[in-house]
Every structure is written in structure tokens, then in C-alpha cells.
Design a protein around this motif. Structure first.
Motif, PDB file in Angstrom:
ATOM      1  N   LEU A 250      16.024  18.620 -43.577  1.00 31.04           N
ATOM      2  CA  LEU A 250      15.897  19.958 -43.377  1.00 31.04           C
ATOM      3  C   LEU A 250      17.099  20.899 -44.311  1.00 31.04           C
ATOM      4  O   LEU A 250      16.894  21.925 -44.511  1.00 31.04           O
ATOM      5  CB  LEU A 250      16.202  20.243 -41.936  1.00 31.04           C
ATOM      6  N   GLU A 251      17.746  20.194 -44.967  1.00 33.54           N
ATOM      7  CA  GLU A 251      18.966  20.588 -45.777  1.00 33.54           C
ATOM      8  C   GLU A 251      18.265  21.338 -46.880  1.00 33.54           C
ATOM      9  O   GLU A 251      18.653  22.317 -47.559  1.00 33.54           O
ATOM     10  CB  GLU A 251      19.859  19.719 -46.220  1.00 33.54           C
ATOM     11  N   GLY A 252      16.935  20.850 -47.263  1.00 31.45           N
ATOM     12  CA  GLY A 252      16.310  21.404 -48.679  1.00 31.45           C
ATOM     13  C   GLY A 252      15.351  22.558 -48.018  1.00 31.45           C
ATOM     14  O   GLY A 252      14.606  23.179 -48.879  1.00 31.45           O
ATOM     15  N   GLN A 253      15.105  22.821 -46.695  1.00 30.54           N
ATOM     16  CA  GLN A 253      14.222  23.504 -46.289  1.00 30.54           C
ATOM     17  C   GLN A 253      14.874  24.934 -45.666  1.00 30.54           C
ATOM     18  O   GLN A 253      14.209  26.122 -45.606  1.00 30.54           O
ATOM     19  CB  GLN A 253      13.411  23.124 -45.083  1.00 30.54           C
ATOM     20  N   LEU A 254      16.078  24.833 -45.216  1.00 28.11           N
ATOM     21  CA  LEU A 254      16.831  25.873 -44.280  1.00 28.11           C
ATOM     22  C   LEU A 254      18.257  26.131 -44.980  1.00 28.11           C
ATOM     23  O   LEU A 254      18.749  25.117 -45.350  1.00 28.11           O
ATOM     24  CB  LEU A 254      16.875  25.475 -42.991  1.00 28.11           C
ATOM     25  N   ASP A 255      18.710  27.252 -44.697  1.00 26.38           N
ATOM     26  CA  ASP A 255      19.969  27.584 -45.100  1.00 26.38           C
ATOM     27  C   ASP A 255      21.058  27.158 -43.965  1.00 26.38           C
ATOM     28  O   ASP A 255      20.652  27.354 -42.835  1.00 26.38           O
ATOM     29  CB  ASP A 255      20.340  28.697 -45.466  1.00 26.38           C
ATOM     30  N   GLN A 256      22.269  26.872 -44.272  1.00 26.05           N
ATOM     31  CA  GLN A 256      23.596  26.900 -43.201  1.00 26.05           C
ATOM     32  C   GLN A 256      23.012  26.051 -42.127  1.00 26.05           C
ATOM     33  O   GLN A 256      23.108  26.252 -40.822  1.00 26.05           O
ATOM     34  CB  GLN A 256      23.788  28.448 -42.619  1.00 26.05           C
ATOM     35  N   LEU A 257      22.345  24.670 -42.278  1.00 27.09           N
ATOM     36  CA  LEU A 257      22.160  23.827 -41.342  1.00 27.09           C
ATOM     37  C   LEU A 257      23.173  23.212 -40.665  1.00 27.09           C
ATOM     38  O   LEU A 257      24.213  22.874 -41.242  1.00 27.09           O
ATOM     39  CB  LEU A 257      21.329  22.579 -42.152  1.00 27.09           C
TER      40      LEU A 257
ATOM     41  N   VAL B 248      17.428  29.797 -36.793  1.00 28.66           N
ATOM     42  CA  VAL B 248      16.378  28.788 -36.209  1.00 28.66           C
ATOM     43  C   VAL B 248      17.048  27.886 -35.291  1.00 28.66           C
ATOM     44  O   VAL B 248      18.147  27.282 -35.656  1.00 28.66           O
ATOM     45  CB  VAL B 248      15.881  28.059 -37.368  1.00 28.66           C
ATOM     46  N   ARG B 249      16.593  27.737 -34.171  1.00 23.96           N
ATOM     47  CA  ARG B 249      16.998  26.676 -32.997  1.00 23.96           C
ATOM     48  C   ARG B 249      16.274  25.699 -33.353  1.00 23.96           C
ATOM     49  O   ARG B 249      15.135  25.203 -33.331  1.00 23.96           O
ATOM     50  CB  ARG B 249      16.877  27.201 -31.848  1.00 23.96           C
ATOM     51  N   ILE B 250      17.155  24.275 -33.400  1.00 16.59           N
ATOM     52  CA  ILE B 250      16.632  23.016 -33.740  1.00 16.59           C
ATOM     53  C   ILE B 250      16.913  22.223 -32.530  1.00 16.59           C
ATOM     54  O   ILE B 250      18.068  21.984 -32.221  1.00 16.59           O
ATOM     55  CB  ILE B 250      17.103  22.455 -35.238  1.00 16.59           C
ATOM     56  N   THR B 251      15.924  21.330 -32.016  1.00 20.93           N
ATOM     57  CA  THR B 251      16.253  20.175 -31.112  1.00 20.93           C
ATOM     58  C   THR B 251      15.690  18.970 -31.218  1.00 20.93           C
ATOM     59  O   THR B 251      14.582  19.192 -31.446  1.00 20.93           O
ATOM     60  CB  THR B 251      15.910  20.797 -29.466  1.00 20.93           C
ATOM     61  N   LEU B 252      16.333  17.819 -30.976  1.00 18.42           N
ATOM     62  CA  LEU B 252      15.704  16.649 -31.332  1.00 18.42           C
ATOM     63  C   LEU B 252      15.908  16.021 -29.806  1.00 18.42           C
ATOM     64  O   LEU B 252      16.870  16.000 -29.280  1.00 18.42           O
ATOM     65  CB  LEU B 252      16.237  15.727 -32.113  1.00 18.42           C
TER      66      LEU B 252
ATOM     67  N   ALA C  39       4.572  18.921 -40.430  1.00 17.75           N
ATOM     68  CA  ALA C  39       4.706  17.387 -40.442  1.00 17.75           C
ATOM     69  C   ALA C  39       4.340  16.691 -41.562  1.00 17.75           C
ATOM     70  O   ALA C  39       4.915  15.790 -41.938  1.00 17.75           O
ATOM     71  CB  ALA C  39       3.489  16.917 -39.396  1.00 17.75           C
ATOM     72  N   ARG C  40       3.525  17.624 -42.460  1.00 12.20           N
ATOM     73  CA  ARG C  40       3.492  17.119 -44.033  1.00 12.20           C
ATOM     74  C   ARG C  40       4.527  17.255 -44.691  1.00 12.20           C
ATOM     75  O   ARG C  40       4.891  16.300 -45.453  1.00 12.20           O
ATOM     76  CB  ARG C  40       2.329  18.048 -44.707  1.00 12.20           C
ATOM     77  N   SER C  41       5.333  18.204 -44.680  1.00 14.07           N
ATOM     78  CA  SER C  41       6.790  18.168 -45.043  1.00 14.07           C
ATOM     79  C   SER C  41       7.620  17.180 -44.694  1.00 14.07           C
ATOM     80  O   SER C  41       8.292  16.623 -45.692  1.00 14.07           O
ATOM     81  CB  SER C  41       7.339  19.609 -44.884  1.00 14.07           C
ATOM     82  N   ALA C  42       7.856  16.966 -43.482  1.00 17.11           N
ATOM     83  CA  ALA C  42       8.514  15.797 -42.815  1.00 17.11           C
ATOM     84  C   ALA C  42       7.883  14.535 -43.527  1.00 17.11           C
ATOM     85  O   ALA C  42       9.064  13.541 -43.763  1.00 17.11           O
ATOM     86  CB  ALA C  42       8.458  15.613 -41.251  1.00 17.11           C
ATOM     87  N   TRP C  43       6.790  14.227 -43.333  1.00 15.98           N
ATOM     88  CA  TRP C  43       6.613  12.879 -43.982  1.00 15.98           C
ATOM     89  C   TRP C  43       6.573  12.595 -45.182  1.00 15.98           C
ATOM     90  O   TRP C  43       7.153  11.543 -45.557  1.00 15.98           O
ATOM     91  CB  TRP C  43       4.840  13.108 -43.697  1.00 15.98           C
ATOM     92  N   ARG C  44       6.579  13.675 -46.222  1.00 14.29           N
ATOM     93  CA  ARG C  44       7.017  13.323 -47.331  1.00 14.29           C
ATOM     94  C   ARG C  44       8.423  13.310 -47.493  1.00 14.29           C
ATOM     95  O   ARG C  44       8.995  12.461 -48.512  1.00 14.29           O
ATOM     96  CB  ARG C  44       6.733  14.790 -48.488  1.00 14.29           C
ATOM     97  N   ALA C  45       9.350  13.619 -46.597  1.00 18.33           N
ATOM     98  CA  ALA C  45      10.734  13.401 -46.728  1.00 18.33           C
ATOM     99  C   ALA C  45      11.400  12.398 -46.018  1.00 18.33           C
ATOM    100  O   ALA C  45      12.334  11.380 -46.600  1.00 18.33           O
ATOM    101  CB  ALA C  45      11.578  14.547 -46.240  1.00 18.33           C
ATOM    102  N   VAL C  46      10.821  11.882 -44.885  1.00 15.01           N
ATOM    103  CA  VAL C  46      11.079  10.860 -44.071  1.00 15.01           C
ATOM    104  C   VAL C  46      10.498   9.501 -44.237  1.00 15.01           C
ATOM    105  O   VAL C  46      10.976   8.583 -43.860  1.00 15.01           O
ATOM    106  CB  VAL C  46      11.496  11.152 -42.522  1.00 15.01           C
ATOM    107  N   GLU C  47       9.294   9.661 -44.540  1.00 14.78           N
ATOM    108  CA  GLU C  47       8.482   8.190 -45.105  1.00 14.78           C
ATOM    109  C   GLU C  47       8.411   7.509 -43.904  1.00 14.78           C
ATOM    110  O   GLU C  47       8.495   6.169 -43.894  1.00 14.78           O
ATOM    111  CB  GLU C  47       8.921   7.796 -46.213  1.00 14.78           C
ATOM    112  N   THR C  48       8.086   7.995 -42.711  1.00 11.73           N
ATOM    113  CA  THR C  48       7.726   7.169 -41.548  1.00 11.73           C
ATOM    114  C   THR C  48       6.646   8.081 -40.870  1.00 11.73           C
ATOM    115  O   THR C  48       6.523   9.214 -41.241  1.00 11.73           O
ATOM    116  CB  THR C  48       8.899   6.939 -40.537  1.00 11.73           C
ATOM    117  N   GLU C  49       5.908   7.178 -39.879  1.00 16.17           N
ATOM    118  CA  GLU C  49       5.074   8.128 -39.323  1.00 16.17           C
ATOM    119  C   GLU C  49       5.379   9.179 -38.482  1.00 16.17           C
ATOM    120  O   GLU C  49       6.428   9.356 -37.932  1.00 16.17           O
ATOM    121  CB  GLU C  49       4.359   7.004 -38.337  1.00 16.17           C
ATOM    122  N   VAL C  50       4.552  10.423 -38.598  1.00  8.74           N
ATOM    123  CA  VAL C  50       4.988  11.587 -38.118  1.00  8.74           C
ATOM    124  C   VAL C  50       3.611  12.161 -37.487  1.00  8.74           C
ATOM    125  O   VAL C  50       2.476  11.836 -38.039  1.00  8.74           O
ATOM    126  CB  VAL C  50       5.295  12.835 -39.279  1.00  8.74           C
ATOM    127  N   ARG C  51       3.671  12.705 -36.276  1.00  7.00           N
ATOM    128  CA  ARG C  51       2.458  13.165 -35.458  1.00  7.00           C
ATOM    129  C   ARG C  51       2.654  14.478 -34.951  1.00  7.00           C
ATOM    130  O   ARG C  51       4.057  15.123 -34.831  1.00  7.00           O
ATOM    131  CB  ARG C  51       2.045  12.262 -34.245  1.00  7.00           C
TER     132      ARG C  51
END
Length: 124
Positions: free
Chosen positions: A20-27, A49-53, A81-93
């Protein structure tokens, strides 16, 4: 208000913030410990943007990532999900459509993105 939700399998500490550092500002997201709920914020196009894991989703191996804001870098869960998959290289659904809280689930198909490509699968 726009919200996106994706599910990341076997997430590694720092993987989401690194992406997300490459996608959003002031993370502001400390995901160095991925064993409990994490909340953070960022800015996209001047909007908060609010982010919750949420770890332990769907049988404990997946972490749900929810982002909410007036403007997000992606228009759909699948784009996110496509953006995340390229960055984290683990299964994303992610869900296949525009399901809203309280609506019945039409089918059990989900998008799965992994080393085999993009496929609609039954989550099991």
C-alpha cells in the motif's frame, strides 16, 4: 463511500503496508504483527482512507483487508486483488461482484488469484 474487501492467504508481516505504500499517501499501518486486528489510515487523492486487517478469516489462513473511503485507487475488489497479488505474491481472493451487506449470496464462487492465474472457484 466506497469500500473494497479482499482476502490474503498466509500473509507475512509487513506485506500489506509494503504494497500500500506505493498506492496511497501518508500510510499509517503497522502490520508487523499479523495475529490480531490492525487498523490504519492513508490518503488517496486528498481523501482519507480507512484500512482494517482482520486475521483468521475463512479457516484461519486468510486475512481480510477492508479499505473504505470516498476515493480508492481501485474501482472493484478484483482490481484491488490484482494489485495485491502482484505485490504480495501469495493467494488473494475476492467476491465476484457488487454484493452488499444484507443481500443474499447468489452463489459460492469467488475470484482466486495465485500462481495458476485468475479463476472463479468455490471457497472451501
Amino acid at each position: 463511500m466506497q469500500d473494497l474487501e479482499i482476502y490474503i492467504r498466509d500473509i507475512k508481516p509487513g506485506a500489506v503496508s509494503g504494497w500500500l505504500e506505493g498506492q496511497l499517501d501518508q500510510l499509517q499501518l503497522d502490520d508487523s504483527d499479523v495475529s490480531s486486528v490492525m487498523k490504519g489510515t492513508a490518503i488517496h487523492n486528498g481523501e482519507r482512507v480507512r484500512i482494517t486487517l482482520y486475521p483468521g478469516a475463512f479457516g484461519k489462513r486468510f486475512t481480510s483487508l477492508v479499505m473504505e473511503g470516498e476515493r480508492l485507487p481501485w474501482n472493484t475488489d478484483l482490481e484491488c486483488a490484482r494489485s495485491a497479488w502482484r505485490a504480495v505474491e501469495t493467494e488473494v481472493r475476492c467476491s465476484p461482484g457488487d454484493w452488499k451487506e444484507g443481500e443474499p449470496v447468489e452463489e459460492d464462487k469467488w475470484w482466486r488469484l495465485d500462481h495458476r492465474g485468475e479463476q472463479q472457484v468455490v471457497w472451501n
